[in-house]
Enzyme design. Structure first.
Site, PDB file in Angstrom:
ATOM      1  N   ASP A 169       0.890  -0.991  -0.156  1.00  0.00           N
ATOM      2  CA  ASP A 169      -0.163   0.049   0.157  1.00  0.00           C
ATOM      3  C   ASP A 169       0.711   1.349  -0.020  1.00  0.00           C
ATOM      4  OD1 ASP A 169      -2.579  -1.338  -0.130  1.00  0.00           O
ATOM      5  OD2 ASP A 169      -2.485  -1.575   1.724  1.00  0.00           O
ATOM      6  N   ASP A 192      -7.501  -5.027  -4.623  1.00  0.00           N
ATOM      7  CA  ASP A 192      -6.790  -3.618  -4.510  1.00  0.00           C
ATOM      8  C   ASP A 192      -5.621  -3.235  -4.827  1.00  0.00           C
ATOM      9  OD1 ASP A 192      -8.362  -5.288  -2.347  1.00  0.00           O
ATOM     10  OD2 ASP A 192      -8.472  -3.600  -1.055  1.00  0.00           O
TER      11      ASP A 192
END
Length: 589
Positions: free
Chosen positions: A110, A168
């Protein structure tokens, strides 16, 4: 040389503004501004980052390594871009700097979310070499999580899966694509493409829906598990995951222009749209068993709306382009309604009714910072598209003399630019000292090649350098067209194009033209070249490593910061989403 404009009926500036968004969306954007301002004030000198709201409406905050930390500074950068208010610029810079440590943090995939949503926007608007270095280092750190046997970047450590890859993760590829275009090795692009290919092959079902988590065998590279972590069930369709897929593959197509990725983005979008309830806000999982009593998720809606705005630029069929843009509008109108906007509540967020992790009972029916980020992004994208019909028609033509400022939104003027008659229809006269027009859109955004044409009359006795057209950012990605006046009442063209770290300026004072007459000028950007023309005759050529613009605004008759005023008249501005030959220009010799 006399000029005759073609009589093709194209979309004028007055028509563009007649289609501009209504007051509901503009009100939502103003509310977003006030909420972000309030959050900055309440957090004060804090080094923490908003994530989700508590029962009293205040923000639960996190430290830099939380996956959501980049969304608050990213929202502030967007608001600075929209308002030009130094309050948001200063706040965005302060919270961005709080994420500097992430460039060397390899503990999560991330870092793309964290760094690119903060430093990425900051670099786009400030062109700070320090910001760029952080982005490039972060991209290098992200590549350490890539396994060539699996062909993917690893998502999580110390979870149920030995090598998990979640849908994601597509969002983090933007960091690698950007880095490869801005001085990093081509290997970063190769990793991003490989990850997208594997995700396309393995995360999608036949109906266009997606799995949340895939587990890979690191020895063979084969898929050994298809599960969910935040959805209802392994074979259900987690709404935010589907939105990530839409957004991620649309972005991947932006960088690659690979038709496979566009098709994949469309498959994901078509499933999402076809399973929306009547108010266009999805339930947290499309197959949750308690529908219609299941929670809605505005984060999935906002991400999808933003993706659909961009996808409407690229879709393979006109009907799809219109459907994607209309669906984005429907979503945004609903999100801007009292049912979902946090106005009048105790929430410090912008949107209500987001769902973080329903199976874990975490962050259900709250405000989430990433829902707010993508809502602001989607509003700004939609505003720009509604003011720039090029995305649906391939051509934007602004007939300046048809302006009716009192009936327009997204438009502003300074001074008193006034309509006059010209040999080619109505034009607008600029006095060279205080007249200018400003448009809240950039018709060039997302275009890999384009032609900008202007029919104008530069007058004598103005400033030595005069900006008659500026499209893009203030100091980042942009095109600028200027006249340079000489003492003997002549002018010559000064054209500048900047894309990322590549720029070219085309100017030659020997190529002079008498002031006081009407001219057609054209700027063509295509195939790594920039060419300028005056009255259909080629003047100069330069090279550029061009990457499509992403955002920006337009000023006419002046620089965006109200300098270099133009003295003369402008009749028409046309942008075509292709590199045109002189025979295709809007003139006849």
């Amino acid at each position: 040389m006399a000029l005759l404009l073609t009589t093709a009926v194209l979309c004028g500036l007055s028509q563009a503004f007649a289609q501009s968004p209504d007051s509901v969306l503009m009100h939502a954007l103003r509310f977003a501004e006030s909420q972000l301002r309030r959050t900055v004030t309440e957090l004060g000198d804090s080094i923490y980052f908003p994530r989700s709201t508590l029962a009293d409406g205040s923000w639960k905050t996190t430290r830099a390594r939380d996956w959501t930390s980049g969304f608050f500074p990213g929202s502030l950068w967007y608001m600075y871009e929209h308002t030009d208010d130094p309050f948001f610029e200063n706040a965005a810079g302060r919270w961005t700097e709080g994420l500097r440590e992430i460039q060397n943090y390899g503990g999560t995939h991330d870092v793309g979310f964290i760094s690119f949503n903060s430093y990425g926007h900051g670099y786009r608007l400030r062109r700070s070499a320090g910001y760029k270095n952080v982005i490039l280092q972060t991209a290098h750190t992200l590549t350490t999580r890539f396994n060539p046997t699996v062909g993917c970047i690893k998502s999580w450590d110390n979870r149920t899966w030995a090598y998990p890859v979640i849908i994601d993760n597509m969002m983090n590829l933007e960091l690698l694509f950007w880095a490869a275009d801005h001085g990093a090795t081509s290997g970063m692009r190769d990793i991003a493409v490989r990850h997208a290919e594997r995700t396309m092959q393995n995360h999608f079902r036949d109906d266009g829906s997606t799995y949340h988590v895939l587990g890979y065998d690191t020895l063979s590279g084969s898929v050994i598990a298809r599960n969910t972590h935040q959805g209802y069930a392994d074979e259900s369709v987690w709404a935010r995951g589907q939105a990530w897929a839409m957004y991620g593959f649309t972005m991947t197509y932006r960088f690659t222009r690979d038709a496979r990725f566009l098709q994949t983005a469309e498959r994901a979008a078509d499933y999402f749209i076809n399973h929306l309830p009547p108010d266009h806000i999805p339930y947290w999982d499309f197959l949750a068993p308690g529908i219609p009593d299941e929670p809605r998720d505005v984060s999935a809606a906002a991400i999808a709306a933003s993706a659909l705005c961009e996808l409407s630029d690229y879709a393979s069929e006109q009907s799809k382009r219109l459907n994607y843009l209309k669906t984005a509008e429907n979503i945004l109108r609903t999100l801007s309604s009292p049912a979902y906007l946090a106005e009048g509540t105790n929430s410090r967020g912008i949107l209500l009714h987001a769902v973080g992790n329903k199976p874990a009972g975490a962050e259900v029916d709250v405000s989430l910072i990433y829902a707010d980020y993508y809502f602001v992004e989607a509003l700004l994208r939609f505003l720009s598209l509604r003011l720039s019909p090029s995305s649906l028609q391939g051509v934007t033509e602004w007939e300046l003399g048809t302006l009716d400022p009192s009936a327009m939104r997204g438009f502003a003027k300074t001074g008193d630019p006034r309509p006059i008659d010209s040999p080619f229809g109505k034009a607008v006269l600029f006095d060279g000292t205080g007249d200018g027009l400003f448009v809240e859109s950039n018709p060039l955004q997302h275009l890999p090649s384009f032609t900008v044409e202007v029919t104008f009359r530069p007058d004598s006795n103005g400033l030595p350098a005069q900006r008659f057209l500026h499209m893009g950012e203030m100091s980042g990605d942009r095109i600028m067209l200027e006249t340079r006046l000489t003492n003997d009442h002549h002018w010559y063209l000064d054209a500048h194009v900047r894309s990322g770290d590549s720029a070219t300026t085309l100017i030659d004072e020997r190529l002079r033209h008498p002031a006081g007459s009407w001219y057609h000028v054209a700027l063509v950007v295509a195939d790594g070249k920039v060419d300028t023309y005056v009255n259909g005759r080629h003047e100069l050529q330069g090279n550029i490593r061009f990457v499509p613009f992403h955002g920006g605004k337009t000023s006419i008759g002046v620089r965006r910061n109200k300098a270099y005023w133009f003295k003369g008249s402008i009749c028409k501005i046309r942008v075509t989403a292709a590199g045109l030959a002189p025979s295709e220009f809007m003139i006849q010799k």
